[in-house]
Structure formats: C-alpha cells, structure tokens
Design a protein around this motif. Structure first.
Motif, short mmCIF file in Angstrom:
data_model
loop_
_atom_site.label_atom_id
_atom_site.label_comp_id
_atom_site.label_asym_id
_atom_site.label_seq_id
_atom_site.Cartn_x
_atom_site.Cartn_y
_atom_site.Cartn_z
N SER A 286 0.72 -1.04 0.09
CA SER A 286 0.16 0.13 -0.01
C SER A 286 0.78 1.22 0.08
O SER A 286 0.68 2.05 0.79
N CYS B 6 2.01 -1.17 -5.14
CA CYS B 6 0.66 -0.51 -4.98
C CYS B 6 -0.24 -1.60 -5.71
O CYS B 6 -0.40 -2.03 -6.80
N ILE C 149 -4.26 -3.27 -5.47
CA ILE C 149 -5.63 -3.22 -5.01
C ILE C 149 -6.50 -4.42 -5.60
O ILE C 149 -6.20 -5.22 -6.28
N THR D 2 -5.48 2.06 -2.19
CA THR D 2 -4.30 0.75 -2.13
C THR D 2 -4.29 -0.07 -1.18
O THR D 2 -4.82 0.34 0.01
#
Length: 131
Positions: free
Chosen positions: A17, A22, A24, A51
C-alpha cells in the motif's frame, strides 16, 4: 484473461500500500498498479487512496469504460483468497491504570449524574413557574 497466478489474503494485499508497491482488489481480483500510477488519467493519488484494500466501490463509482476494464488485464496478478477475512481482526485491550478506575467508577455511580440532572431540571422548571 491471464490464468490465476496466486491467491492472496487481505492481510498480504494490505502490505502492498505505497507508491512503490501498489496493489488493489476489484471484484475479488488483485491488481498490481505500481507501474500504472504515473499514467492514470485521474492522478496517482486516486489509486493510492484505494491501495491495499478492496476498491471495487471506488472503481465502479468512477464509471470506468470497457477500455479501462480491458487495460486492467495487463495488471492482474491473482485472486483474493475467499477464505481470508474481509477485515483483519483488531486487537483490543482492557483499560489499565487511571482509565480502568474511571471506567469502574462510572459503572458503579451512574445514578449520581442522572440525579443531579433531574434535580436541575425540576429546579429550573420551578424557577420559571415563579416568574
């Protein structure tokens, strides 16, 4: 769509995050968007805010096109493990020291503030009646 490369727990995804790492979740699929941050038309801050968590609602609310959904396949890395908990468990602890004493006193003597409030209301009402 690429084959499923891995199952990821929500705890593992939440560790990815940052701007440099990153990940998701959208519709139960995990995407590594690290290399896409600079190219995102809405700016990287929109992705960074989502994220490490499930961003399905954010993604749907933005009204992404079919082309965007096609582009997402490029960043797909796996699936959310359905057996992982949706929300990591929070650790709680009992209050200690002064906080515990206040909590105990509050539980034992809750009637005193209620009585003071009641007496104040009655006295205020009587005062207004005399005027």
């Amino acid at each position: 769509m690429p084959s499923i490369s891995a199952l990821y727990s929500i705890e593992e995804i939440s560790r990815h995050s940052s701007n440099d790492d990153c990940w998701i979740i959208i519709d139960g699929k995990v995407y590594d968007l690290t290399s896409y941050l600079d190219e995102h038309p809405g700016g990287d801050d929109v992705i960074i805010a989502a994220t490490g968590r499930d961003a399905t609602d954010d993604f749907e609310d933005a009204g992404h096109s079919k082309d965007t959904r096609e582009l997402m396949k490029k960043f797909y890395i796996g699936e959310l493990d359905p057996s992982s908990s949706a929300i990591p468990a929070l650790e709680t602890k009992e209050p200690d020291g002064y906080a515990a004493q206040v909590q105990t006193l509050t539980k034992q003597y809750w009637g005193i503030p209620i009585a003071v409030l009641g007496i104040s209301v009655v006295l205020g009402w009587l005062y207004l009646l005399k005027k």
